[in-house]
Design an enzyme around this catalytic site. Sequence first.
Site, PDB file in Angstrom:
ATOM      1  CE  LYS A 198      46.835  35.379  34.886  1.00 21.99           C
ATOM      2  NZ  LYS A 198      48.238  35.724  35.115  1.00 21.99           N
ATOM      3  CE  LYS A 251      45.074  38.940  34.898  1.00 28.77           C
ATOM      4  NZ  LYS A 251      46.468  38.675  34.967  1.00 28.77           N
TER       5      LYS A 251
END
Length: 326
Positions: A198, A251
Amino acid sequence: MFPKHRPRRLRSHPQLRRMVQEHVLTTNDLIYPLFAVPGEGFAKEVKSMPGVYQLSIDKIVEEAKEVYDLGIPAIILFGIPADKDGDATGAWHDHGIVQQAATAVKTAVPDLIVIVDTCLCEYTSHGHCGYLQVGDLTGRVLNDPTLELLKKTAVSQARSGADIIAPSGMMDGFVQAIRAGLDEAGFEEIPILSYAAKYASAYYGPFRDAAESTPQFGDRRTYQMDPANGQEALKEIELDIAEGADMLMVKPALAYMDIIWRVKQATNLPVAAYNVSGEYSMIKAAALNGWIDEQRVVMETLLGFKRAGADLILTYHAKDAARWLG
Ligand code: PBG
Ligand code: ZN
């Protein structure tokens, strides 16, 4: 003189094109995010995310039924509590907003898979994803004390009926801590979908409007990844796999297609791509201006994630895509 190899031979007829199609997007691939808030009969559109709402639990349940009827297998729940504090009480309390929402959805629509985001940023007064030293105004989250809270949060979410735990805070060792907590509490069967790679991304801006989780000071760069790094994503997933993750997430998705690809090549676990809020808002804004064909752009984008190697896609376009897929 003229070419011997003619790839166009296989593009000459729609049926022929169908036959040689390599990738396909299906409704099975989609996960729809929902934002739960306290109250009743409450639905407020998020300014920067047309078509996305903060919903009270009764509305979340209605939405969950619709999602299920569209054939989408899963939702992911985020919560916006009435009160925020330094200990993120709203995250791990058994009557927290996400716990209540998970129980309500599982009661009304038992066959819909409920994933819960396991993080503290929606619940801390400062908006960071973990514990801060008292008086800290830089946002240097304390790793190990945060693990204890994440563990408590995950166990309470599992107790409320959540099917999958999705830790998103990028703390070192969070998968191991949560796995241990779940196992000790008798939830050995509950899978962990780790936000493994992320990045510290500007694409989360609209989400922070939706979740009211913008950090009050500092930023998330001491825990989320540097967008300049690719190799480091492989280190992150290697650790999460060793710690017991069942699925891995990359992400954001669009600016990180190479990371989706590399992660997929490096693991046999299912890989999820999070088509984040800013990616959604850009398409929506252009579509609302009449500048692009929304349906075609959305479907091309989602198919692109599949081609890059994603097995699952978390996306605010999920309901539209499911409708368009028929
Ligand atoms: C919380 C969390 C974030 C998102 C999902 N979980 C935001 C953040 O790190 O600030 C972003 C999702 C999106 O932008 O759609 N850790
Ligand atoms: Zn967070």
